[in-house]
Write a protein that holds these residues in place. Structure first.
Motif, PDB file in Angstrom:
ATOM      1  N   ILE A 165      38.954  41.275  39.653  1.00 14.20           N
ATOM      2  CA  ILE A 165      38.692  42.578  39.025  1.00 14.20           C
ATOM      3  C   ILE A 165      37.193  42.908  39.042  1.00 14.20           C
ATOM      4  O   ILE A 165      36.750  43.861  38.424  1.00 14.20           O
ATOM      5  CB  ILE A 165      39.294  42.682  37.608  1.00 14.20           C
ATOM      6  CG1 ILE A 165      38.756  41.601  36.675  1.00 14.20           C
ATOM      7  CG2 ILE A 165      40.823  42.615  37.664  1.00 14.20           C
ATOM      8  CD1 ILE A 165      39.168  41.815  35.213  1.00 14.20           C
TER       9      ILE A 165
ATOM     10  N   PRO B 128      32.926  34.859  27.854  1.00 13.92           N
ATOM     11  CA  PRO B 128      34.339  35.032  28.220  1.00 13.92           C
ATOM     12  C   PRO B 128      34.462  35.368  29.713  1.00 13.92           C
ATOM     13  O   PRO B 128      33.559  35.988  30.286  1.00 13.92           O
ATOM     14  CB  PRO B 128      34.797  36.229  27.388  1.00 13.92           C
ATOM     15  CG  PRO B 128      33.758  36.438  26.340  1.00 13.92           C
ATOM     16  CD  PRO B 128      32.480  35.854  26.860  1.00 13.92           C
TER      17      PRO B 128
ATOM     18  N   GLY C 278      34.249  42.245  22.074  1.00 17.05           N
ATOM     19  CA  GLY C 278      34.747  42.784  23.337  1.00 17.05           C
ATOM     20  C   GLY C 278      35.420  44.150  23.190  1.00 17.05           C
ATOM     21  O   GLY C 278      35.754  44.790  24.182  1.00 17.05           O
TER      22      GLY C 278
ATOM     23  N   PRO D 297      37.552  36.810  32.480  1.00 15.53           N
ATOM     24  CA  PRO D 297      38.914  37.362  32.458  1.00 15.53           C
ATOM     25  C   PRO D 297      39.903  36.533  33.281  1.00 15.53           C
ATOM     26  O   PRO D 297      39.512  35.936  34.290  1.00 15.53           O
ATOM     27  CB  PRO D 297      38.740  38.745  33.080  1.00 15.53           C
ATOM     28  CG  PRO D 297      37.519  38.630  33.936  1.00 15.53           C
ATOM     29  CD  PRO D 297      36.618  37.636  33.260  1.00 15.53           C
ATOM     30  N   GLY D 298      41.153  36.525  32.841  1.00 17.48           N
ATOM     31  CA  GLY D 298      42.203  35.789  33.551  1.00 17.48           C
ATOM     32  C   GLY D 298      42.265  36.123  35.039  1.00 17.48           C
ATOM     33  O   GLY D 298      42.374  35.217  35.875  1.00 17.48           O
ATOM     34  N   PRO D 299      42.219  37.421  35.428  1.00 20.00           N
ATOM     35  CA  PRO D 299      42.314  37.738  36.860  1.00 20.00           C
ATOM     36  C   PRO D 299      41.032  37.404  37.632  1.00 20.00           C
ATOM     37  O   PRO D 299      40.961  37.649  38.845  1.00 20.00           O
ATOM     38  CB  PRO D 299      42.563  39.260  36.890  1.00 20.00           C
ATOM     39  CG  PRO D 299      42.911  39.640  35.489  1.00 20.00           C
ATOM     40  CD  PRO D 299      42.265  38.638  34.596  1.00 20.00           C
TER      41      PRO D 299
ATOM     42  N   ARG E  55      46.384  43.073  39.237  1.00 24.97           N
ATOM     43  CA  ARG E  55      46.675  42.316  38.018  1.00 24.97           C
ATOM     44  C   ARG E  55      48.106  41.807  37.999  1.00 24.97           C
ATOM     45  O   ARG E  55      48.373  40.681  37.596  1.00 24.97           O
ATOM     46  CB  ARG E  55      46.490  43.195  36.781  1.00 24.97           C
ATOM     47  CG  ARG E  55      45.109  43.209  36.249  1.00 24.97           C
ATOM     48  CD  ARG E  55      45.034  44.244  35.128  1.00 24.97           C
ATOM     49  NE  ARG E  55      43.661  44.637  34.953  1.00 24.97           N
ATOM     50  CZ  ARG E  55      42.825  44.020  34.106  1.00 24.97           C
ATOM     51  NH1 ARG E  55      43.244  43.048  33.362  1.00 24.97           N
ATOM     52  NH2 ARG E  55      41.581  44.417  34.026  1.00 24.97           N
TER      53      ARG E  55
ATOM     54  N   THR F  94      34.564  50.518  30.214  1.00 27.29           N
ATOM     55  CA  THR F  94      35.075  49.220  29.772  1.00 27.29           C
ATOM     56  C   THR F  94      34.054  48.197  30.249  1.00 27.29           C
ATOM     57  O   THR F  94      33.139  48.532  31.002  1.00 27.29           O
ATOM     58  CB  THR F  94      36.462  48.913  30.367  1.00 27.29           C
ATOM     59  OG1 THR F  94      36.394  49.072  31.781  1.00 27.29           O
ATOM     60  CG2 THR F  94      37.523  49.830  29.798  1.00 27.29           C
ATOM     61  N   ILE F  95      34.215  46.962  29.804  1.00 27.14           N
ATOM     62  CA  ILE F  95      33.251  45.936  30.200  1.00 27.14           C
ATOM     63  C   ILE F  95      33.415  45.638  31.688  1.00 27.14           C
ATOM     64  O   ILE F  95      32.463  45.700  32.462  1.00 27.14           O
ATOM     65  CB  ILE F  95      33.413  44.673  29.333  1.00 27.14           C
ATOM     66  CG1 ILE F  95      33.069  45.002  27.883  1.00 27.14           C
ATOM     67  CG2 ILE F  95      32.531  43.550  29.871  1.00 27.14           C
ATOM     68  CD1 ILE F  95      33.303  43.886  26.889  1.00 27.14           C
ATOM     69  N   GLU F  96      34.640  45.319  32.084  1.00 29.40           N
ATOM     70  CA  GLU F  96      34.919  45.094  33.499  1.00 29.40           C
ATOM     71  C   GLU F  96      35.033  46.452  34.188  1.00 29.40           C
ATOM     72  O   GLU F  96      35.253  47.472  33.545  1.00 29.40           O
ATOM     73  CB  GLU F  96      36.241  44.320  33.660  1.00 29.40           C
ATOM     74  CG  GLU F  96      36.329  43.024  32.873  1.00 29.40           C
ATOM     75  CD  GLU F  96      35.498  41.894  33.455  1.00 29.40           C
ATOM     76  OE1 GLU F  96      34.994  42.047  34.586  1.00 29.40           O
ATOM     77  OE2 GLU F  96      35.332  40.867  32.765  1.00 29.40           O
TER      78      GLU F  96
ATOM     79  N   TRP G 100      26.834  38.982  25.581  1.00 28.79           N
ATOM     80  CA  TRP G 100      28.273  38.685  25.413  1.00 28.79           C
ATOM     81  C   TRP G 100      28.894  38.296  26.756  1.00 28.79           C
ATOM     82  O   TRP G 100      29.618  37.321  26.869  1.00 28.79           O
ATOM     83  CB  TRP G 100      28.953  39.918  24.828  1.00 28.79           C
ATOM     84  CG  TRP G 100      30.447  39.906  24.874  1.00 28.79           C
ATOM     85  CD1 TRP G 100      31.243  40.488  25.820  1.00 28.79           C
ATOM     86  CD2 TRP G 100      31.341  39.306  23.924  1.00 28.79           C
ATOM     87  NE1 TRP G 100      32.560  40.283  25.517  1.00 28.79           N
ATOM     88  CE2 TRP G 100      32.658  39.572  24.364  1.00 28.79           C
ATOM     89  CE3 TRP G 100      31.165  38.576  22.734  1.00 28.79           C
ATOM     90  CZ2 TRP G 100      33.791  39.123  23.675  1.00 28.79           C
ATOM     91  CZ3 TRP G 100      32.282  38.138  22.042  1.00 28.79           C
ATOM     92  CH2 TRP G 100      33.577  38.411  22.519  1.00 28.79           C
ATOM     93  N   GLN G 101      28.608  39.102  27.777  1.00 29.72           N
ATOM     94  CA  GLN G 101      29.107  38.821  29.120  1.00 29.72           C
ATOM     95  C   GLN G 101      28.117  39.393  30.124  1.00 29.72           C
ATOM     96  O   GLN G 101      27.606  40.497  29.922  1.00 29.72           O
ATOM     97  CB  GLN G 101      30.445  39.527  29.359  1.00 29.72           C
ATOM     98  CG  GLN G 101      31.661  38.651  29.184  1.00 29.72           C
ATOM     99  CD  GLN G 101      32.953  39.429  29.338  1.00 29.72           C
ATOM    100  OE1 GLN G 101      33.159  40.412  28.629  1.00 29.72           O
ATOM    101  NE2 GLN G 101      33.812  39.005  30.242  1.00 29.72           N
TER     102      GLN G 101
HETATM  103  P1  XMP Z   1      37.404  45.474  29.160  1.00 29.39           P
HETATM  104  O1  XMP Z   1      37.077  45.466  30.613  1.00 29.39           O
HETATM  105  O2  XMP Z   1      38.781  45.997  28.870  1.00 29.39           O
HETATM  106  O3  XMP Z   1      37.415  43.952  28.730  1.00 29.39           O
HETATM  107  O4  XMP Z   1      36.359  46.165  28.338  1.00 29.39           O
HETATM  108  C1  XMP Z   1      37.368  43.467  27.419  1.00 29.39           C
HETATM  109  C2  XMP Z   1      37.312  41.955  27.482  1.00 29.39           C
HETATM  110  O5  XMP Z   1      38.539  41.444  28.042  1.00 29.39           O
HETATM  111  C3  XMP Z   1      38.287  40.741  29.247  1.00 29.39           C
HETATM  112  N1  XMP Z   1      39.389  41.089  30.150  1.00 29.39           N
HETATM  113  C4  XMP Z   1      40.438  40.291  30.387  1.00 29.39           C
HETATM  114  N2  XMP Z   1      40.718  39.044  29.972  1.00 29.39           N
HETATM  115  N3  XMP Z   1      42.741  39.086  31.197  1.00 29.39           N
HETATM  116  C5  XMP Z   1      41.861  38.432  30.407  1.00 29.39           C
HETATM  117  O6  XMP Z   1      42.112  37.285  30.066  1.00 29.39           O
HETATM  118  C6  XMP Z   1      42.539  40.329  31.660  1.00 29.39           C
HETATM  119  O7  XMP Z   1      43.356  40.872  32.393  1.00 29.39           O
HETATM  120  C7  XMP Z   1      41.313  40.962  31.244  1.00 29.39           C
HETATM  121  N4  XMP Z   1      40.766  42.176  31.486  1.00 29.39           N
HETATM  122  C8  XMP Z   1      39.589  42.240  30.803  1.00 29.39           C
HETATM  123  C9  XMP Z   1      36.934  41.208  29.704  1.00 29.39           C
HETATM  124  O8  XMP Z   1      36.290  40.238  30.523  1.00 29.39           O
HETATM  125  C10 XMP Z   1      36.229  41.431  28.394  1.00 29.39           C
HETATM  126  O9  XMP Z   1      35.786  40.204  27.832  1.00 29.39           O
END
Ligand code: XMP
Length: 521
Positions: A406, A398, A476, A400-402, A304, A517-519, A441-442
């Motif tokens: 990830i 949605p 989320g 994620p930015g990375p 990250r 977590t989601i990811e 959602w995802q």
């Molecule tokens: P987690 O995995 O924390 O994710 O349950 C919650 C939501 O955030 C997104 N996600 C990110 N979005 N930069 C982003 O822009 C990040 O580093 C990042 N990490 C997690 C994830 O896809 C989910 O919608």
């Protein structure tokens, strides 16, 4: 417009949602963030005090600014908001300790019922005297003495002052939470407050938000140039289209291609903005840089950090090419900016903030334009529709930015990215063709750093395993796994194994959030 002062409840955002659903414009501010002058300047027609985790009986616990009760506008206190209002106006709140007084202390968590005992303008047309209403409670403390001028509108077995009013000064307090769906008529009660008590007209819509925002952006930006970073996601895309409506060619978009996007995603973004919207766009292919820097790295946080820092570096270089831009537009949403207020038992307040990949580097010279700061995800989608964007585009999940980095635990290679893209495309194709996309959602595939033995035809295989992930969620923050039919999962698994060389085993992740977590990283 209504001002919501936030005392740190988990559900404050829902108050804003209910108000907007009722066509009322509102903003949420931390309870201690604004001077009296700013509150007067905002000119609220009414103020709502949210719930919160603190106890008003504790020394140094938060209080509403005194001007709230001196402005002559209606006030509605919810849970902690009710208790601090009572305290500040001369009533009494007590904590009950089950251990010492031998009772349950009047604590109520979950479903409860209140009996309406007095008529009030706030229940007009909604609840009549002797009605029994289901409400959602979550409190340990309770009001035990009313301030002068207040009367009881409703009571529950645990809270004799569950619903109180001073009709003359138009101050109202509820111990329950009208903003959650478990209080079935809560939205209507809030509507009575905003419409009947505060006199809001209820004609606020996404179209009015769009027009207000266009006017605000023009005023803020003047004749200056604006840069907008596109990520391919809904938020930055809606920001860009809104800005383009407002200031036309004063806007330049920058799309940094990290090499970590899904199949065809970069081409779609570039053609949408360049060809469809005719917005000047810099498309920077930086995939070599990102993948070189990520080579051999498997620690999630290190990944990250590398991606975040590289993104800023590349973005910075691109902005230099635009030249004289004074503003940077960002698609920051309300949940990204909310400063969750936490109370550590004493007077000190810790503010946590959320940082995103592609955030502003320190010392960057731009002024910010953040037109979505007050909105929730689904409202951004509605704004996209109000701007004429295609529903399929604004309903995208949605991302994620990375990016895919990830979704590949362990080291990232081009080969693994290609395998993951193919599997992910099949999974999403099936989700769409079964009409499930909008219910989720995802959904995505995670390529696991595990090889397993399989048999295909007459041969032995030794390939990667992958995990399918699909969750439902509203924001989320919490999530449940999506309950696919087994036949659907079977079909996806068969297609992936048959069509994606490199994968010979498919699993489905049934972890909810929390504890997962989601990811995966
Ligand atoms: P987690 O995995 O924390 O994710 O349950 C919650 C939501 O955030 C997104 N996600 C990110 N979005 N930069 C982003 O822009 C990040 O580093 C990042 N990490 C997690 C994830 O896809 C989910 O919608």
């Amino acid at each position: 417009r209504i001002l919501i002062l936030d005392f740190g409840s988990q559900v404050t955002q829902l108050i804003a949602r209910r108000l907007r659903e009722n066509g009322v414009y509102c903003e949420i501010w931390p309870f201690n963030a604004a001077s009296d002058e700013r509150i007067y300047d905002f000119g609220p027609k009414g103020i709502i005090l949210s719930g919160g985790p603190a106890s008003v009986t504790d020394a140094g616990s938060p209080r509403a600014p005194d001007c709230v009760f001196a402005m002559g506008v209606p006030v509605f206190g919810i849970c902690y908001g009710q208790q601090t209002m009572v305290e500040q106006l001369g009533g009494k709140v007590e904590s009950h300790h089950a251990e010492t007084d031998g009772t349950d202390g009047g604590r109520e968590f979950g479903r409860a019922h209140i009996d309406i005992v007095t008529a009030s303008p706030i229940t007009d047309g909604l609840w009549t005297v002797s009605a029994k209403e289901q409400v959602w409670m979550s409190h340990g403390d309770r009001v035990t003495k009313l301030p002068a001028g207040f009367s009881v509108i409703g009571q529950s077995s645990g809270a004799p002052y569950a619903f109180i009013a001073n009709d003359e000064r138009r101050f109202y307090g509820v111990q329950f939470h009208p903003e959650v769906v478990h209080t079935p008529h809560g939205g209507q009660l809030l509507k009575n407050f905003t419409h009947k008590i505060c006199g809001c007209s209820g004609d606020w819509t996404m179209e009015s938000f769009r027009d207000e925002m266009i006017a605000k952006i023009r005023k803020q930006v003047g004749k200056e140039r604006v840069i907008c970073g596109l990520s391919g996601g809904v938020d930055s895309s809606v920001t860009a289209v809104l800005l383009h409506e407002a200031i036309g060619d004063q806007l330049t978009c920058i799309y940094v291609d990290t090499g970590l996007m899904r199949a065809n995603e970069s081409q779609q973004v570039v053609s949408l903005f360049r060809e469809h919207y005719n917005i000047p766009l810099i498309h920077e292919d930086a995939s070599d840089l990102f993948l070189t820097r990520l080579a051999g790295v498997s620690d999630p946080e290190t990944k990250r950090k590398i991606i975040g820092a590289s993104f800023i570096e590349v973005f910075d270089n691109c902005t230099a090419r635009v030249g004289d831009a004074a503003f940077l537009a960002q698609g920051t949403l309300y949940p990204d900016v909310i400063e969750s207020v936490s109370f550590t038992g004493g007077p000190s307040v810790t503010i946590k903030s959320h940082h995103n990949v592609g955030g502003l580097p320190e010392g960057m010279k731009f002024k910010l334009v953040e037109p979505l700061r007050e909105l929730f995800k689904d409202e951004v989608r509605a704004l996209g529709i109000a701007l004429g964007m295609h529903p399929d585009f604004v309903k995208r999940h949605p991302f994620p930015g990375p990016g895919l980095a990830i979704r590949i635990p362990g080291e990232i290679t081009r080969e693994k990215l290609d395998i993951l893209r193919k599997a992910d495309t099949i999974y999403l194709e099936e989700i769409r063709s079964h009409g499930l996309y909008d219910a989720i959602w995802q959904a995505f595939v995670v390529l696991l750093p595990v090889r397993t033995v399989g048999v295909m035809g007459d041969g032995r295989t030794y390939d990667y395993a992958c995990a399918l992930r699909a969750v439902t969620s509203t924001d989320g923050m919490t999530a449940d796994y999506f309950p696919f039919d087994h036949s659907f999962l079977g079909k996806v698994a068969t297609r992936i194994i048959n069509e994606v060389p490199g994968i010979n085993r498919v699993t489905y992740d049934i972890t909810s959030k929390p504890p997962g977590t989601i990811e995966w990283e």
